[in-house]
Design a protein around this motif. Sequence first.
Motif, PDB file in Angstrom:
ATOM      1  N   VAL A   1       0.867  -1.169   0.000  1.00  0.00           N
ATOM      2  CA  VAL A   1       0.000   0.000   0.000  1.00  0.00           C
ATOM      3  C   VAL A   1       0.907   1.223   0.000  1.00  0.00           C
ATOM      4  O   VAL A   1       1.717   1.399   0.909  1.00  0.00           O
ATOM      5  CB  VAL A   1      -0.937   0.009   1.228  1.00  0.00           C
ATOM      6  N   THR A   2       0.825   2.055  -1.041  1.00  0.00           N
ATOM      7  CA  THR A   2       1.714   3.207  -1.183  1.00  0.00           C
ATOM      8  C   THR A   2       0.925   4.510  -1.219  1.00  0.00           C
ATOM      9  O   THR A   2      -0.279   4.511  -1.450  1.00  0.00           O
ATOM     10  CB  THR A   2       2.552   3.096  -2.467  1.00  0.00           C
ATOM     11  N   GLY A   3       1.638   5.600  -1.004  1.00  0.00           N
ATOM     12  CA  GLY A   3       1.020   6.919  -1.052  1.00  0.00           C
ATOM     13  C   GLY A   3       0.406   7.333   0.267  1.00  0.00           C
ATOM     14  O   GLY A   3      -0.522   8.140   0.308  1.00  0.00           O
TER      15      GLY A   3
ATOM     16  N   SER B   1       4.840   3.760   2.827  1.00  0.00           N
ATOM     17  CA  SER B   1       4.207   2.564   2.291  1.00  0.00           C
ATOM     18  C   SER B   1       4.196   1.493   3.367  1.00  0.00           C
ATOM     19  O   SER B   1       4.947   1.571   4.341  1.00  0.00           O
ATOM     20  CB  SER B   1       4.939   2.060   1.044  1.00  0.00           C
TER      21      SER B   1
ATOM     22  N   HIS C   1      -6.667  -5.843  -6.099  1.00  0.00           N
ATOM     23  CA  HIS C   1      -5.984  -5.653  -7.380  1.00  0.00           C
ATOM     24  C   HIS C   1      -6.933  -5.029  -8.398  1.00  0.00           C
ATOM     25  O   HIS C   1      -6.536  -4.153  -9.166  1.00  0.00           O
ATOM     26  CB  HIS C   1      -5.452  -6.990  -7.893  1.00  0.00           C
TER      27      HIS C   1
ATOM     28  N   LYS D   1      -7.487  -1.271  -7.249  1.00  0.00           N
ATOM     29  CA  LYS D   1      -6.254  -0.506  -7.417  1.00  0.00           C
ATOM     30  C   LYS D   1      -6.025   0.589  -6.368  1.00  0.00           C
ATOM     31  O   LYS D   1      -4.922   1.042  -6.189  1.00  0.00           O
ATOM     32  CB  LYS D   1      -6.159   0.108  -8.814  1.00  0.00           C
ATOM     33  N   HIS D   2      -7.051   1.039  -5.677  1.00  0.00           N
ATOM     34  CA  HIS D   2      -6.928   2.056  -4.625  1.00  0.00           C
ATOM     35  C   HIS D   2      -7.830   1.691  -3.448  1.00  0.00           C
ATOM     36  O   HIS D   2      -8.844   1.029  -3.632  1.00  0.00           O
ATOM     37  CB  HIS D   2      -7.340   3.439  -5.136  1.00  0.00           C
TER      38      HIS D   2
ATOM     39  N   SER E   1      -6.338   8.501   0.083  1.00  0.00           N
ATOM     40  CA  SER E   1      -6.541   7.381  -0.834  1.00  0.00           C
ATOM     41  C   SER E   1      -5.164   6.826  -1.163  1.00  0.00           C
ATOM     42  O   SER E   1      -4.252   7.568  -1.513  1.00  0.00           O
ATOM     43  CB  SER E   1      -7.236   7.864  -2.105  1.00  0.00           C
ATOM     44  N   ALA E   2      -4.991   5.522  -1.052  1.00  0.00           N
ATOM     45  CA  ALA E   2      -3.688   4.890  -1.261  1.00  0.00           C
ATOM     46  C   ALA E   2      -3.758   3.906  -2.416  1.00  0.00           C
ATOM     47  O   ALA E   2      -4.783   3.283  -2.675  1.00  0.00           O
ATOM     48  CB  ALA E   2      -3.244   4.176   0.007  1.00  0.00           C
ATOM     49  N   LYS E   3      -2.629   3.767  -3.101  1.00  0.00           N
ATOM     50  CA  LYS E   3      -2.511   2.840  -4.222  1.00  0.00           C
ATOM     51  C   LYS E   3      -2.167   1.448  -3.687  1.00  0.00           C
ATOM     52  O   LYS E   3      -1.411   1.319  -2.725  1.00  0.00           O
ATOM     53  CB  LYS E   3      -1.416   3.329  -5.165  1.00  0.00           C
TER      54      LYS E   3
ATOM     55  N   GLU F   1      -0.609  -2.327  -4.727  1.00  0.00           N
ATOM     56  CA  GLU F   1       0.157  -3.122  -5.689  1.00  0.00           C
ATOM     57  C   GLU F   1       0.255  -4.548  -5.166  1.00  0.00           C
ATOM     58  O   GLU F   1       0.591  -4.759  -4.007  1.00  0.00           O
ATOM     59  CB  GLU F   1       1.583  -2.578  -5.836  1.00  0.00           C
TER      60      GLU F   1
END
Length: 152
Positions: free
Chosen positions: A23-25, A64, A78, A81-82, A90-92, A94
């Motif tokens: 989880v990024t952002g 992250s 997946h 995506k967010h 809101s996080a991306k 992957e």
Amino acid sequence: MRQALSDLTVHIARPVKSGEIKVTGLDEAVTPEQIAPAIAGTGGCAMSDVRAGELRRSRSGMFSAWVRCPLTAVRKLHAAKHIVVSNWISAKVEVLEVRPMRCYRCLEPGHVGRQCPSENNRSDCCFTCGQKGHKAEDQVPGLCGPWQACQS
């Protein structure tokens, strides 16, 4: 079983195949305790099945976290995506590849420490670069890697 063992402090669970996501952002105000409900809500799984790791700062200054959850939730995440972690973040998401088995004793792939055939004990070395004097978890992302020497 639950009824038969209700007077004992026994946790009964079924093994669930799980996967890992990144989880990024995230910003520094977010905690792993806030990430787990967001993952469970979007992924449609129980919060007890979600394991969120510590937040780590990336090169961009954002944070992250690695999260382990059931594969059914990984598939839903997946597709989404967010995720919405809080009202304003809101996080991306992957999906991470399955990590190969690697020995923490000799740092070689394909086996674990209990079955390590090597006489070399490198457990005091960095897991990323193999140098002594520091651990990979103590490194700032980007300083330690196979493409450059560590800055310890």
